[in-house]
Write a protein that holds these residues in place. Structure first.
Motif, PDB file in Angstrom:
ATOM      1  N   ASN A  78       0.817  -1.227   0.000  1.00  0.00           N
ATOM      2  CA  ASN A  78       0.000   0.000   0.000  1.00  0.00           C
ATOM      3  C   ASN A  78       0.844   1.267   0.000  1.00  0.00           C
ATOM      4  O   ASN A  78       0.483   2.266   0.624  1.00  0.00           O
ATOM      5  CB  ASN A  78      -0.944   0.005   1.212  1.00  0.00           C
ATOM      6  CG  ASN A  78      -1.747  -1.272   1.326  1.00  0.00           C
ATOM      7  OD1 ASN A  78      -2.361  -1.711   0.353  1.00  0.00           O
ATOM      8  ND2 ASN A  78      -1.736  -1.888   2.508  1.00  0.00           N
ATOM      9  N   ASP A  80       5.111  -0.353   5.138  1.00  0.00           N
ATOM     10  CA  ASP A  80       3.743  -0.353   4.623  1.00  0.00           C
ATOM     11  C   ASP A  80       3.088   1.015   4.794  1.00  0.00           C
ATOM     12  O   ASP A  80       3.391   1.763   5.731  1.00  0.00           O
ATOM     13  CB  ASP A  80       2.911  -1.397   5.369  1.00  0.00           C
ATOM     14  CG  ASP A  80       3.408  -2.814   5.142  1.00  0.00           C
ATOM     15  OD1 ASP A  80       4.170  -3.026   4.182  1.00  0.00           O
ATOM     16  OD2 ASP A  80       3.027  -3.705   5.933  1.00  0.00           O
ATOM     17  N   ASN A  81       2.172   1.329   3.878  1.00  0.00           N
ATOM     18  CA  ASN A  81       1.324   2.534   3.959  1.00  0.00           C
ATOM     19  C   ASN A  81       2.130   3.832   3.930  1.00  0.00           C
ATOM     20  O   ASN A  81       1.712   4.836   4.507  1.00  0.00           O
ATOM     21  CB  ASN A  81       0.460   2.495   5.221  1.00  0.00           C
ATOM     22  CG  ASN A  81      -0.294   1.189   5.366  1.00  0.00           C
ATOM     23  OD1 ASN A  81      -0.948   0.745   4.434  1.00  0.00           O
ATOM     24  ND2 ASN A  81      -0.179   0.557   6.524  1.00  0.00           N
ATOM     25  N   ASN A  84       3.655   3.739   7.787  1.00  0.00           N
ATOM     26  CA  ASN A  84       2.678   4.788   8.081  1.00  0.00           C
ATOM     27  C   ASN A  84       3.290   6.181   8.144  1.00  0.00           C
ATOM     28  O   ASN A  84       2.972   6.982   9.023  1.00  0.00           O
ATOM     29  CB  ASN A  84       1.956   4.481   9.405  1.00  0.00           C
ATOM     30  CG  ASN A  84       1.371   3.083   9.436  1.00  0.00           C
ATOM     31  OD1 ASN A  84       0.652   2.688   8.524  1.00  0.00           O
ATOM     32  ND2 ASN A  84       1.704   2.325  10.466  1.00  0.00           N
TER      33      ASN A  84
END
Length: 229
Positions: A123, A140-141, A157
């Motif tokens: 992602n 991730d993210n 994040n």
């Protein structure tokens, strides 16, 4: 194979509002063409037919403007939007649902052997013109801003911007740093005034030093005259 192609097409519909029909996506999206050709080239590469795999990747580059080394490992749901100028190196690894815009480079930093390209998590969004260079992990993210140059590990994040890339948002919270812009444009420095002030300080220092030398010379002269008398 058809299930994977369907996932790639669904990823385009999910992330590109310009996509109108499956036929349009199949015919007019070079990112999809590059990914599908890479799947074939990667399978050939894993069988040990390296030259044939590289040749197919160069054909894909000629047709799409996107260069993906057949050794790169790419997860499902990759979306390359527009894609012109995208380069993905041999040892790069991409997770699922990654979005890449035009001009992105996932490259190395030298002639070292082994793992020399980044590992991208799930992602992740890498904006136009961003460069991710070296063997490290992007969590991730993560979102990487347009034109950023990322040279070290990015935790999950986070939002990264700038050259070199720096984290500005982590877990939804703004990260304060020494690079925070100073918007007090009414208090801009005056380099000419600073230079004149420095020159004045130097002149005063030299004058004090000269007076000390003059006093020392006078003292020595008085001692010499006293010795003669």
């Amino acid at each position: 194979m058809f299930s994977r192609i369907k996932k790639e097409i669904n990823a385009i519909f999910e992330r590109d509002p310009a996509a109108k029909s499956v036929l349009e996506v199949l015919l007019c999206y070079p990112g999809l063409h590059a990914i599908l050709l890479h799947r074939v080239a990667h399978a050939i590469h894993r069988k040990g037919f390296f030259v044939l795999a590289r040749f197919l990747s160069q054909v894909s580059r000629f047709l799409t403007g996107i260069e993906i080394h057949p050794g790169a490992r790419i997860g499902e749901g990759l979306f390359i939007d527009h894609g012109s100028g995208v380069v993905i190196g041999e040892t790069a690894e991409l997770g699922d649902n990654v979005t890449i815009y035009q001009g992105v480079t996932l490259g190395g930093t030298g002639k070292e052997k082994g793992k020399r390209h980044p590992t991208i998590g799930n992602n992740v969004v890498i904006s136009s013109g961003a460069k991710v260079l070296g063997s490290f992990t992007v969590g991730d993210n993560v979102k990487i801003g347009a034109g950023s140059v990322v040279l070290k590990t990015v935790p999950p994040n986070c939002t990264v911007v700038g050259v070199p890339g720096r984290i500005v948002i982590r877990d939804g919270q703004k990260v304060e740093s020494a690079y925070t812009p100073d918007l007090r444009h009414d208090q801009m420095p005056d380099p000419i005034a600073d230079m004149l002030s420095q020159m004045q300080n130097d002149i005063e220092r030299l004058e004090r030093k000269l007076k000390e030398v003059e006093r020392e010379c006078c003292h020595l002269k008085d001692k010499a005259e006293g010795a003669k008398s």
